[in-house]
Structure formats: structure tokens, C-alpha cells
Design a protein around this motif. Structure first.
Motif, PDB file in Angstrom:
ATOM      1  N   GLY A 141       0.497  -1.572   0.241  1.00  0.00           N
ATOM      2  CA  GLY A 141      -0.193   0.033  -0.168  1.00  0.00           C
ATOM      3  C   GLY A 141       0.652   1.491   0.124  1.00  0.00           C
ATOM      4  O   GLY A 141       0.332   2.672  -0.298  1.00  0.00           O
ATOM      5  N   ASP A 170       1.583  -7.006  -7.897  1.00  0.00           N
ATOM      6  CA  ASP A 170       0.344  -8.315  -7.538  1.00  0.00           C
ATOM      7  C   ASP A 170      -0.520  -7.736  -8.885  1.00  0.00           C
ATOM      8  O   ASP A 170      -0.971  -9.254  -9.139  1.00  0.00           O
ATOM      9  CB  ASP A 170       0.074  -7.798  -6.284  1.00  0.00           C
ATOM     10  CG  ASP A 170       0.323  -7.408  -5.079  1.00  0.00           C
ATOM     11  OD1 ASP A 170       1.027  -8.319  -5.323  1.00  0.00           O
ATOM     12  OD2 ASP A 170      -0.441  -7.627  -3.981  1.00  0.00           O
ATOM     13  N   SER A 279      11.974  -7.325   0.443  1.00  0.00           N
ATOM     14  CA  SER A 279      12.307  -9.009   0.611  1.00  0.00           C
ATOM     15  C   SER A 279      12.083  -9.453  -0.935  1.00  0.00           C
ATOM     16  O   SER A 279      13.422 -10.648  -1.390  1.00  0.00           O
ATOM     17  CB  SER A 279      11.132  -9.860   1.467  1.00  0.00           C
ATOM     18  OG  SER A 279      10.035  -9.871  -0.047  1.00  0.00           O
ATOM     19  N   ASP A 308       4.024  -8.834   6.576  1.00  0.00           N
ATOM     20  CA  ASP A 308       3.920  -8.257   7.136  1.00  0.00           C
ATOM     21  C   ASP A 308       4.225  -9.311   8.847  1.00  0.00           C
ATOM     22  O   ASP A 308       3.855 -11.103   7.891  1.00  0.00           O
ATOM     23  CB  ASP A 308       2.732  -7.648   7.688  1.00  0.00           C
ATOM     24  CG  ASP A 308       1.978  -6.536   6.436  1.00  0.00           C
ATOM     25  OD1 ASP A 308       3.574  -5.715   6.530  1.00  0.00           O
ATOM     26  OD2 ASP A 308       1.254  -6.348   6.016  1.00  0.00           O
TER      27      ASP A 308
HETATM   28  O1  KG4 Z   1       4.686  -5.129   3.876  1.00  0.00           O
HETATM   29  P1  KG4 Z   1       3.620  -5.872   3.213  1.00  0.00           P
HETATM   30  O2  KG4 Z   1       3.704  -7.542   3.440  1.00  0.00           O
HETATM   31  O3  KG4 Z   1       2.527  -6.203   3.255  1.00  0.00           O
HETATM   32  C1  KG4 Z   1       1.973  -4.118   3.734  1.00  0.00           C
HETATM   33  O4  KG4 Z   1       2.520  -3.780   4.466  1.00  0.00           O
HETATM   34  O5  KG4 Z   1       1.560  -4.005   2.655  1.00  0.00           O
HETATM   35  O6  KG4 Z   1       3.841  -5.746   1.895  1.00  0.00           O
HETATM   36  C2  KG4 Z   1       2.919  -7.087   0.691  1.00  0.00           C
HETATM   37  C3  KG4 Z   1       3.842  -6.757  -0.457  1.00  0.00           C
HETATM   38  C4  KG4 Z   1       3.304  -7.268  -1.662  1.00  0.00           C
HETATM   39  O7  KG4 Z   1       2.018  -6.246  -2.682  1.00  0.00           O
HETATM   40  C5  KG4 Z   1       3.410  -8.437  -2.126  1.00  0.00           C
HETATM   41  O8  KG4 Z   1       2.918  -8.618  -3.176  1.00  0.00           O
HETATM   42  C6  KG4 Z   1       4.838  -7.669  -2.121  1.00  0.00           C
HETATM   43  O9  KG4 Z   1       5.029  -6.630  -0.512  1.00  0.00           O
HETATM   44  N1  KG4 Z   1       6.154  -8.736  -1.811  1.00  0.00           N
HETATM   45  C7  KG4 Z   1       7.126  -8.470  -2.843  1.00  0.00           C
HETATM   46  C8  KG4 Z   1       7.769 -10.185  -2.596  1.00  0.00           C
HETATM   47  N2  KG4 Z   1       7.475 -10.784  -1.629  1.00  0.00           N
HETATM   48  C9  KG4 Z   1       6.221  -9.960  -0.968  1.00  0.00           C
HETATM   49  N3  KG4 Z   1       7.392  -8.058  -4.185  1.00  0.00           N
HETATM   50  C10 KG4 Z   1       8.094  -8.818  -4.845  1.00  0.00           C
HETATM   51  N4  KG4 Z   1       9.221  -9.127  -4.621  1.00  0.00           N
HETATM   52  C11 KG4 Z   1       8.500 -10.423  -3.038  1.00  0.00           C
HETATM   53  N5  KG4 Z   1       9.411 -11.008  -3.314  1.00  0.00           N
END
Ligand code: KG4
Ligand code: ZN
Length: 356
Positions: A141, A170, A279, A308
């Protein structure tokens, strides 16, 4: 000081326990995360009402599991923290109300933690790093640069004018039918792809303000996918690799703009990247290269603490409580809550990062 943290702002129900010593060093005693991924998979995205109900069903058990893993009881806790926003309000309420009940029954202080501050401070737990630093927050977000000038000092330098980077990952995954959550799926698919096959745009490249825009990049990916429909495995791999390369180039270019502004304040040259997208290995490599070129040290939580989790909430809460920043039981849950709003005037913070 031993603090329980609870995180329920999106689609993970999580609880963790950290211990903070008087010198400000932290130890993670337990961390339990239950992902709701299966509950939302069929919808291709998180459904807020389903998320809130799923949190209600498991939050007590997750808290209990965190206590068990740490071999502790409620009586051993010196404080309790929960995400109070930003996030999906139904879910946020579940975690916050649970934390309030624990604070009331066990007569311990409550910290209503800003989820973004949790991401921002994780490196304090994992490698003992304290502010000041330049922070790049990249999640589902949010995508923004912040100057973390000192303890609880957050100043936004720039951010996305449309999609967050995680959101772009996403959406790319969704248009290529790679599943949900998209970020890890795009990264996996990109591993066997050619990052130079498709020429994708680098939005806002060269601009002075450290802002981001990802909607044009996302549209360009859609165009390529339509041109090559039905998309073969190789096209999907090459497209994911090209998208990831473009995203990395964009973030590196925008980082240079943020560094220029940050450096004007004369603070230590340190970059922290946090949030789920942190990550991503290709992104980390792009940032590391820029840090090496610009003589910054590079810091990121281990991959499992980028996405998270409740360890970051427990840790941010422990730091707040240690500094005397405690919340009342009437504190509100918030769907929107910019991190700059949790900045604390320097003179009111008992423990300053530099003085500790
Ligand atoms: O911080 P987070 O776990 O939740 C929020 O606070 O939004 O971030 C989730 C976001 C998602 O859009 C997910 O697709 C992305 O982080 N994400 C990644 C990877 N792992 C999670 N984006 C790119 N590469 C990854 N390995
Ligand atoms: Zn997050």
C-alpha cells in the motif's frame, strides 16, 4: 522489558514477543504468523470482511502460541502493542481491541503502533541500527522515501503518485495469471527470464523530486502481454524479468534523487529498505549497487521480517513504551495514518537515539 505485539492490519494474523534491554537492544523471543492467503486466493486479492472474520477466529490462538513459543505467561509481559493502522479497519480493530483487553486485564501499558513505523524500525531489532537513516518503505500500500532524523522522527521526502510498488507486482502477477500474492510469484517467474527482452518505461526517471509512478509501467506490461496472448511460459518469464529490471532501475534512479535531499541535512549516509517488496532480491541488488556508488551503508531486515509480521509491532511498541509514549484504552483504530503523524517532538522523547 518484554512486550507482546499483535498485527492484523491486512491478511496475516500475527503475534510476537520481543525483549528490549535498557541499552535499547532487542531479542526476538517468538514470532507466529498465520497467513490468510488460502481464504482470499479465489478472489485474487484480499477481501476486507473475510480478513476481519478470519482474524477474529484465530487471534487468541495466535497470541497463545506466541506466549508458548517464548515459554512465557501473560504475567511476564511488561507491555502490549498492536497495529492501530493504517490498514483494513475491520482487521485493525480485532488486533487493537485484543491488545486493549490484555492491557486492561493484566494492568500493563499499551502501545498503539503505526504499521509503517513497525517496518521502519525493524532494523533496530535485527541489527541494532538506530536512526538517523534514509528509509525506503516499499509495501503493498505504500512506496515512499522518509528521512528518519532521530528516534520517532519521520519526514516524508517523496512517494508514489499512483500505485505502490507492491501493488504493481500484484497486478502484473494477476494479468499473467501467476496467482496471489503476486510479488513472490513474479520474482520466481522472473528467475528464468531475460530482463532485456522487453523494453519497458522507467517513469519519472531523472526528476528532482523523489516521487514514483508505476501505473505507466504496469500498462506497458499489459500491452506486451496482450500482444503476445496467449502468453507462453517463456514470455511470462521474460516479461516478469523485464518488469523487475525496470522496477529496480526506477527505484535506483529515484533513490539518487532522495539521497540528494537527504544529504542536505548532513545526516549519516545510511539507507534502510523495509516493507514486503524489500524481500525482492533484484530490488535489493539494485539498491545495494546505488549505495556502493554513493557511499551509503545498506540495511534491510531479513526477508521473513520484510513482509508483515508482529515482531516489528512488538519492537516498535517496546521502543515507544520505553520512551514513555504510552496510549490510553480509548485510542482509535485508523484506516489511514501517514507515518509522519507519529513523529514526536524531540524534547518530549525521553530516550534519544544518539544519547542512548
Ligand atoms: O509489507 P507487506 O507484507 O504488507 C503491506 O503492508 O502492504 O507488503 C506486501 C506486498 C505485496 O504487494 C507483495 O506482493 C509484496 O509486498 N511482496 C513482494 C515480494 N514479497 C512480497 N514483491 C516483490 N517481490 C517479493 N519477493
Ligand atoms: Zn506491511
Amino acid at each position: 522489558m518484554t512486550v507482546l505485539g499483535i498485527e492484523t492490519s491486512c491478511d496475516e494474523t500475527a503475534a510476537a514477543i520481543v525483549r528490549r534491554d535498557p541499552f535499547g537492544n532487542g531479542t526476538l523471543l517468538s514470532s507466529i504468523i498465520r497467513s490468510q492467503f488460502k481464504d482470499h486466493e479465489a478472489y485474487g486479492g484480499v477481501v476486507p470482511e473475510i480478513a476481519a472474520r478470519a482474524h477474529v477466529q484465530v487471534v487468541d490462538k495466535i497470541v497463545e502460541a506466541a506466549l508458548n513459543e517464548a515459554q512465557l505467561d501473560f504475567g511476564d509481559l511488561d507491555g502490549v502493542a498492536a497495529t492501530a493502522g493504517p490498514g483494513l479497519i475491520g482487521g485493525v480493530l480485532v488486533g487493537l481491541v485484543t491488545a486493549k483487553a490484555i492491557a486492561l486485564v493484566h494492568d500493563i501499558p499499551l502501545a498503539a503502533v503505526n504499521h509503517l513505523e513497525g517496518h521502519a524500525l525493524t532494523v533496530g531489532l535485527t541489527e541494532g541500527l538506530r536512526p538517523p537513516y534514509l528509509l525506503l518503505l516499499v509495501s503493498g500500500g505504500h512506496t515512499e522515501f522518509l528521512k528518519v532524523g532521530g528516534a520517532f522522527q519521520y519526514e516524508k521526502l517523496g512517494g508514489t503518485i499512483d500505485d505502490a510498488l507492491g501493488e504493481a507486482f500484484d497486478k502484473v502477477a494477476k494479468m499473467l495469471g501467476l496467482g496471489f500474492p503476486g510479488g513472490p510469484a513474479v520474482e520466481r517467474t522472473a528467475a528464468s527470464g531475460d530482463p532485456y527482452r522487453f523494453d519497458l518505461p522507467r517513469p519519472l526517471a531523472g526528476r528532482t523530486r523523489p516521487d514514483f509512478s508505476f501505473s505507466g509501467l504496469k500498462t506497458a506490461v499489459r500491452q506486451v502481454a496482450l500482444t503476445h496472448a496467449p502468453v507462453s511460459r517463456q514470455v511470462a518469464a521474460d516479461l516478469c524479468a523485464s518488469f523487475q529490471k525496470a522496477a529496480g532501475d526506477v527505484v535506483r534512479d529515484r533513490l539518487r534523487a532522495a539521497m540528494t535531499i537527504y544529504e542536505a541535512s548532513g545526516l549519516a549516509r545510511r539507507l534502510v529498505v523495509a516493507g514486503g517488496v524489500a524481500s525482492n532480491r533484484a530490488l535489493r541488488t539494485a539498491l545495494l549497487k546505488e549505495c556502493e556508488a554513493s557511499e551509503y551503508t545498506f540495511h534491510a531486515p531479513p526477508s521473513g521480517l520484510c513482509t508483515d509480521n508482529a515482531a516489528m509491532i512488538a519492537w516498535a511498541g517496546a521502543n515507544r513504551i520505553a520512551a514513555g509514549l504510552v496510549d490510553g484504552l480509548d485510542v482509535a483504530a485508523r484506516a489511514r495514518w501517514p507515518i509522519s503523524e507519529v513523529s514526536v517532538p524531540v524534547e518530549t522523547v525521553k530516550e534519544l537515539s544518539a544519547a542512548e
